[in-house]
Write an enzyme that holds these catalytic residues in place. Structure first.
Site, PDB file in Angstrom:
ATOM      1  CD  GLN A 208     -14.193 -38.995  14.696  1.00  0.00           C
ATOM      2  OE1 GLN A 208     -14.276 -37.945  15.324  1.00  0.00           O
ATOM      3  NE2 GLN A 208     -13.026 -39.454  14.283  1.00  0.00           N
ATOM      4  CG  PHE A 239     -12.700 -32.036  12.946  1.00  0.00           C
ATOM      5  CD1 PHE A 239     -12.337 -32.087  11.609  1.00  0.00           C
ATOM      6  CD2 PHE A 239     -13.768 -31.240  13.305  1.00  0.00           C
ATOM      7  CE1 PHE A 239     -13.028 -31.351  10.656  1.00  0.00           C
ATOM      8  CE2 PHE A 239     -14.465 -30.504  12.363  1.00  0.00           C
ATOM      9  CZ  PHE A 239     -14.090 -30.566  11.033  1.00  0.00           C
ATOM     10  CD  GLU A 243     -10.476 -42.326  18.042  1.00  0.00           C
ATOM     11  OE1 GLU A 243      -9.824 -43.375  18.238  1.00  0.00           O
ATOM     12  OE2 GLU A 243      -9.972 -41.298  17.547  1.00  0.00           O
ATOM     13  NE  ARG A 321      -0.854 -41.802  15.694  1.00  0.00           N
ATOM     14  CZ  ARG A 321      -0.841 -42.405  14.493  1.00  0.00           C
ATOM     15  NH1 ARG A 321      -0.426 -41.750  13.429  1.00  0.00           N
ATOM     16  NH2 ARG A 321      -1.234 -43.655  14.370  1.00  0.00           N
ATOM     17  NE  ARG A 353      -7.751 -33.003   9.278  1.00  0.00           N
ATOM     18  CZ  ARG A 353      -8.437 -32.309   8.383  1.00  0.00           C
ATOM     19  NH1 ARG A 353      -9.168 -31.275   8.777  1.00  0.00           N
ATOM     20  NH2 ARG A 353      -8.418 -32.643   7.109  1.00  0.00           N
ATOM     21  CG  PHE A 355      -4.370 -39.806  17.894  1.00  0.00           C
ATOM     22  CD1 PHE A 355      -5.695 -39.790  18.273  1.00  0.00           C
ATOM     23  CD2 PHE A 355      -3.526 -40.732  18.485  1.00  0.00           C
ATOM     24  CE1 PHE A 355      -6.183 -40.679  19.225  1.00  0.00           C
ATOM     25  CE2 PHE A 355      -3.999 -41.625  19.433  1.00  0.00           C
ATOM     26  CZ  PHE A 355      -5.328 -41.601  19.813  1.00  0.00           C
ATOM     27  CB  THR A 453       0.318 -46.761  17.623  1.00  0.00           C
ATOM     28  OG1 THR A 453      -0.602 -45.932  18.329  1.00  0.00           O
ATOM     29  CG2 THR A 453       1.159 -45.886  16.704  1.00  0.00           C
ATOM     30  CB  ALA A 522      -5.335 -43.769  12.717  1.00  0.00           C
ATOM     31  CD  GLU A 724      -4.931 -38.486  11.985  1.00  0.00           C
ATOM     32  OE1 GLU A 724      -5.229 -38.349  13.172  1.00  0.00           O
ATOM     33  OE2 GLU A 724      -4.337 -39.495  11.535  1.00  0.00           O
TER      34      GLU A 724
END
Length: 775
Positions: A208, A239, A243, A321, A353, A355, A453, A522, A724
């Site tokens: 990702q 998902f 990442e 988060r 998903r 986060f 963020t 995100a 998400e």
């Protein structure tokens, strides 16, 4: 170029099938393992540790090297650059362990062989001597061991918390354990590296975050970023699990490819994939909440302990988060929430998903539930009593003002359309007379902040070419993992030029075309890449329009883009004709677009800022039936109303809402991660780890998009993110199961079910209620 072109929006907001849909169902979609391998392609396989925490006393790999088909072995000593693939600044995640192993399944070496099977078998022949060290299994064990952290914690605070708690008429104190989750993507981790001349290497990676893979491979090989090209056509699911977790596999493939100057592929078995890669963080949240007799919350004080694993990975931003969503849709007059990202001897947990947002929301719904049962009220009444306002009572724990609050309308509409009140009364009546089967129903809201963020990630680039026959080539920095990003951005481009969708050729994501890309995460893929592509289109259109005006001796104000081309006065010029004419007159028909999200800022040191561009809202009603003798249950009906702004593609968005809910339901009910007393993950295959099946989909599943919603911010097409937010709609299933369990004690005691709410936990909850009733 300050506003989007005033042309037909039919292409942009139409329900359009996924661009790869026919290929998916016919099996012709090409994934990395389907690619034709060059002659001489090697195959790599990882050798994994069999201890959760131990000193490496010695490692004998002679049998590995001499095994049939083996070309060689890679260890930390073979790395010319840095032995690290950590996405954080701490550089604490080695490719291969050196001196010690810190979790069961940690890579220690890699075998390179002529075939995958030869590499896989040879990896089992290593002889490694260990000296055991104490190991930390989970959150509570980490706290008991002194609370070693893998990254810096965060505190969000507003108001006089201690005073408000002390003066509160009532208190809810407790703890909730929230389980983790494996990504269980259909296509596992995989990378394919092809060496080039000089330092060059091309990586086909299921990731990702292509630019991060580029960075990591360059760092490991000790070369510059421009020598590494990362290509991603599609992933078979991500998902969040791709990442950062793809870094390791891409680095190993690249190391082998450059060392032996041959292409190299690596693809672990599902068992090894699940043991060696990170998961959703499991949390234990300790809370103290003050409230009044009406159920209004006065103060919240909570600590969010998370199992980080052995390295930092993305634990810092994930736990941040979680705190950002400790409020869900509720106003807290005084609040103090703190994260505790704990070191444990387990695989380093990572993005998933939502986060961290889902864990934050589950916790706050727990104390909403506690308050409701203590007061003998419907949990929905307590939720409504604590919703954010629209003019006052609308400041979050991180001091951002909620300016777009539509949760009241969403919840009221769903409450009415689902006939919630009448069904709840009928369920209470049913439970009075049914001795074995008990029912429950719950309505829960979602307010989810949209943006990275890490502010610098809120940017995107795109590259658009118009060829002289009028066909269009589209590249951007977003990656396609089945979620429909490619088709949405293609719709943006087709709409911008007023052409048919089949005019736009969707190209694979490549760091060689669009540099410095952000992760597709995100929920920002469409927001960022759609706007970047639109910017590129507007640049090309302005040149084409100026050319047409000059060619036809017209004023630019008399030139208008319409479906199919450009009107110059009364003359219509088809798009392909205009492109050919522009080419002959040396007009540039290519542009690099760029977009950065406005208005956002965040100061982590002070816990203040405006980290989210906007919020997405939704609500769900779930109805369940439990068997009080076995704990087994069914989800009988689900009603959802979800906010996606003005949908770019309602067909794709409906799929995301439905799929997000079912995946969230799996996390909260059946997907249980279990480590044994030796530190090994035992739920590492489909035989032991239960994801939802088609048969788990509720037989009545009513899903609607809030078609009246339009994003107040100027996002692409005034849409909202959809990846998400729907995931957290599944919290209503937990709350409904809680009501069914609580019926065993006449709803006088909060059920307090930890997740995942497996049949075993339901049965234990039933027994607790029986004990409470007897007392």
């Amino acid at each position: 170029m300050n506003k989007q072109s005033d042309i037909s929006l039919a292409t942009l907001h139409a329900p359009t099938r996924h661009d790869s849909g026919p290929k998916h169902v016919t099996g012709t979609a090409e994934y990395i393992d389907d690619m034709i391998e060059p002659v001489g392609t090697m195959h790599a396989y990882l050798g994994l540790s069999t201890k959760p925490h131990a000193e490496i006393l010695g490692m004998n790999l002679d049998a590995v090297r001499s095994a049939p088909g083996v070309i060689g072995v890679l260890t930390a000593e073979d790395i010319p650059g840095e032995n690290d693939v950590s996405p954080s600044h701490k550089h604490d995640e080695p490719i291969f362990a050196v001196g010690e192993v810190q979790f069961w399944g940690q890579p220690v070496f890699a075998v390179i062989a002529e075939t995958r099977e030869a590499a896989r078998r040879a990896a089992q022949l290593a002889k490694i001597d260990y000296r055991d060290r104490p190991w930390i299994a989970d959150v509570r064990a980490g706290q008991a061991a002194g609370g070693k952290l893998v990254t810096e914690p965060l505190k969000l605070e507003r108001g006089e918390v201690d005073a408000a708690l002390t003066s509160a008429p009532r208190r809810a104190r407790g703890a909730v354990t929230i389980g983790g989750q494996d990504h269980f993507y259909l296509e596992g981790q995989i990378a394919f590296a092809v060496p080039g001349e000089d330092e060059d290497v091309t990586i086909h990676s299921s990731t990702q975050h292509p630019s991060e893979v580029q960075l990591m491979v360059a760092q490991v090989l000790g070369i510059r970023h421009n020598a590494v090209t990362v290509n991603v056509r599609r992933m078979g699911g991500g998902f969040g699990g791709k990442e950062t977790q793809g870094n390791l596999f891409a680095a190993v493939a690249a190391l082998a490819a450059k060392k032996w100057n041959r292409a190299c592929k690596i693809r672990p078995d599902r068992d090894d994939d699940m043991q060696a890669t990170g998961k959703r963080h499991d949390f234990v949240v300790d809370y103290d909440v003050g409230y009044d007799e009406s159920g209004r919350i006065l103060a919240v004080d909570a600590v969010y302990g998370a199992r980080g694993g052995f390295s930092s990975d993305l634990t810092g931003p994930v736990t941040d988060r979680a705190l950002f969503h400790a409020d869900n849709a509720y106003w807290y007059p005084a609040v103090r929430v703190r994260s505790e990202p704990l070191y444990t001897n387990t695989v380093s947990n990572t993005a998933f998903r939502g986060f961290g947002g889902p864990q934050g929301m589950v916790a706050c719904e727990r104390w909403i539930e506690d308050i409701a049962y203590a007061l003998g009220k419907d949990t929905l009444d307590i939720r409504k009593a604590n919703f954010y306002g629209t003019d006052t009572d609308n400041v979050t724990p991180y001091h951002q003002v909620v300016e777009d609050n539509i949760v009241h309308r969403v919840v009221d509409e769903l409450e009415a359309s689902s006939d919630y009140q009448a069904r709840r009364r009928a369920i209470i009546d049913f439970n009075k007379t049914s001795t074995v089967l008990k029912k429950g129903i719950a309505l829960t809201p979602v307010k989810f902040g949209i943006s990275f963020t890490a502010t610098w990630y809120n940017q995107a680039g795109a590259l658009v070419h118009v060829y002289k026959d009028g066909s269009i080539h589209l590249s951007h920095g977003g990656t396609e993992m089945g979620q429909g990003l490619y088709i949405k951005v293609a719709q943006v481009v087709a709409d911008a030029f007023g052409v048919n969708l089949d005019t736009v050729k969707i190209m694979a994501t490549s760091t060689g075309k669009v540099p410095n890309t952000s992760a597709t995460a995100a929920s920002s893929g469409s927001d960022l890449n759609g706007m970047a592509a639109w910017d590129a289109c507007e640049q090309i259109k302005s040149r084409m329009l100026a050319h047409a005006a000059k060619l036809h001796d017209a004023d630019e104000a008399d030139c208008h883009w319409v479906t199919g081309g450009l009107n110059v006065g009364r003359k219509h010029i088809p798009f392909a004709e205009l492109a050919a004419s522009a080419y002959l007159n040396r007009v540039q028909l290519s542009a690099a677009g760029f977009y950065k999200t406005p208005k956002i800022h965040w100061d982590r040191a002070t816990g203040r800022g405006h980290p989210f561009y906007y919020f997405a809202y939704g609500a769900s009603v779930s109805e369940v039936t439990i068997d009080t003798l076995t704990g087994e249950y069914t989800v009988d009906r689900v009603d959802i109303l979800h906010d996606v702004g003005k949908s770019l593609n309602p067909a794709v968005d409906m799929g995301q809402i439905e799929g997000g809910f079912i995946q969230g339901m799996g996390w909260l009910t059946t997907e249980e991660l279990v480590w044994d007393d030796k530190g090994q993950l035992r739920t590492h295959a489909p035989s032991t780890y239960k994801i939802p099946l088609a048969s788990d989909v509720p037989p009545i599943f009513n899903v609607r998009i809030a078609e009246w919603s339009v994003n107040r911010e100027p996002t692409i097409g005034r849409s909202k993110a959809v990846g998400e937010p729907p995931f957290m709609l599944a919290i209503s299933v937990v709350e409904a199961l809680g009501m069914a369990v609580a019926s065993m004690a006449d709803y006088k005691k909060a059920p307090q079910l930890d997740t995942p709410v497996t049949p075993e936990r339901v049965l234990m909850g039933v027994e607790r209620m029986k004990t409470a009733r007897g007392a």
